[in-house]
Motif scaffolding. Structure first.
Motif, PDB file in Angstrom:
ATOM      1  N   HIS A 209      21.560  18.512  46.362  1.00  0.00           N
ATOM      2  CA  HIS A 209      20.771  18.105  46.626  1.00  0.00           C
ATOM      3  C   HIS A 209      20.196  17.161  46.635  1.00  0.00           C
ATOM      4  CE1 HIS A 209      19.886  22.292  44.812  1.00  0.00           C
ATOM      5  NE2 HIS A 209      20.919  22.008  44.590  1.00  0.00           N
TER       6      HIS A 209
ATOM      7  N   TYR B  83      20.972  13.873  45.535  1.00  0.00           N
ATOM      8  CA  TYR B  83      20.170  13.241  44.139  1.00  0.00           C
ATOM      9  C   TYR B  83      20.791  12.033  44.384  1.00  0.00           C
ATOM     10  CZ  TYR B  83      19.458  12.230  39.416  1.00  0.00           C
ATOM     11  OH  TYR B  83      19.290  11.881  38.359  1.00  0.00           O
TER      12      TYR B  83
ATOM     13  N   ILE C 259      14.262  17.371  42.895  1.00  0.00           N
ATOM     14  CA  ILE C 259      15.497  17.990  43.587  1.00  0.00           C
ATOM     15  C   ILE C 259      15.736  18.378  41.854  1.00  0.00           C
ATOM     16  CG2 ILE C 259      18.036  17.404  42.831  1.00  0.00           C
ATOM     17  CD1 ILE C 259      17.606  14.984  44.803  1.00  0.00           C
TER      18      ILE C 259
END
Length: 316
Positions: free
Chosen positions: A269, A271, A297
């Motif tokens: 995602h 991060y 996120i």
């Protein structure tokens, strides 16, 4: 008398608040599929048949807590693999219908998923295991040139561009993490035989196996081959965002590999990591695109479950 009647009505309402565990479905725990049978007082009898033994336990509703249960032994003297579980929560989200099993520290230890009408646990076991092997790999430190593997959904593995038969070994329907590769025409045929697959950060280790006639079981023979991903654009642990990790195969990983796997879900995602080693690792992954901020996120429900399962394994 009126007070007793009112208490009975309140109790019935509390039990009705439980989202009933469907008894028309088969519940898969990573090894077996359990059938559910609704009982009195909101209890649910869970039963599964393994070759040579029967498994059984009862979900007992917790008063005043919606979709929350404790575990009790079944009415028969059958195996209860969840006897040490403190709490079970029934959760439905993002199309998933699952039972989550927690220990006394509220750590997720196991998950059972509603598989609808699918009853064949062995079929599910094999499909889940294959999904974790899909990719292109190359043998590390090969003295006789590069040995390359391509594994997909078929029952063949392509070795140096030549197909060979590929079989997942099971015992009582459960995947052992062993694969058997048949003969293929390249001379030495180094991969013919049965191997245990041990996942690593870079790919996997194949540990050679020999069948011991005395113990009637497979034993490691000391031959180890290290394979790494040959496709740099492939997310090594991308399957952790696609399939529920309740098949126990990831428990063969060492702690370092588990940590990377868990954080790969977040990296998927974008991060941004604080730990230097994670920053360096994911910066070298072509598929990783860090986000401007971590605020937006949010892993999917399936990914959240997998993160919790991996954390519990890291803590053991």
């Amino acid at each position: 008398m009126r007070k007793t009647a009112l208490s009975f009505i309140v109790l019935c309402a509390a039990l009705a608040a439980q989202a009933q565990v469907s008894e028309s479905a088969n519940w898969y725990n990573g090894c077996l599929t359990y059938s559910a049978k609704n009982m009195a007082e909101g209890k649910v009898l869970m039963n599964a048949m393994a070759e040579g033994e029967e498994h059984e336990f009862i979900l007992v509703p917790v008063a005043g807590k919606k979709d929350t249960y404790t575990v009790a032994d079944g009415p028969n003297d059958f195996v209860n693999v969840y006897s040490g579980i403190t709490t079970v929560r029934h959760k439905q989200q993002d199309g998933l219908d699952v039972l989550c099993f927690y220990d006394s520290k509220n750590q997720l230890q196991a998950v059972m998923s509603n598989e609808g009408e699918e009853w064949d646990a062995q079929k599910i076991n094999v499909e889940r295991f294959k999904h974790q092997l899909i990719g292109q790999y190359e043998l590390m430190g090969s003295p006789d040139g590069n040995l390359k593997l391509t594994i997909d959904w078929s029952d063949e593995v392509v070795i140096n561009r030549q197909p060979a038969s590929f079989n997942i070994e099971t015992f009582n329907g459960m995947v052992m993490g062993y694969i058997t590769i048949g003969y293929f025409d390249d001379g030495a045929n180094r991969l013919e035989g049965t191997w245990e697959v041990v996942p690593t950060i870079e790919g996997f280790r194949l540990c050679g196996l020999t069948f011991d006639e005395e113990t009637n079981w497979w034993e490691r023979n000391g031959v180890n081959l290290e394979f790494r991903e040959a496709n740099p654009h492939m997310d090594r642990f991308g399957y952790a965002s696609v399939i529920l990790l309740n098949d126990r195969q990831f428990r063969k990983m060492d702690k370092a590999t588990l940590r990377v796997m868990r954080n790969s879900i977040l990296a998927h995602h974008g991060y941004n990591f604080q730990s230097k080693d994670l920053q360096e690792y994911f910066a070298n992954q072509p598929w990783y695109n860090p986000a401007a901020s971590n605020d937006g996120i949010k892993p999917t429900f399936l990914e959240q479950l997998n993160i919790e399962l991996i954390k519990a394994e890291e803590n053991k």
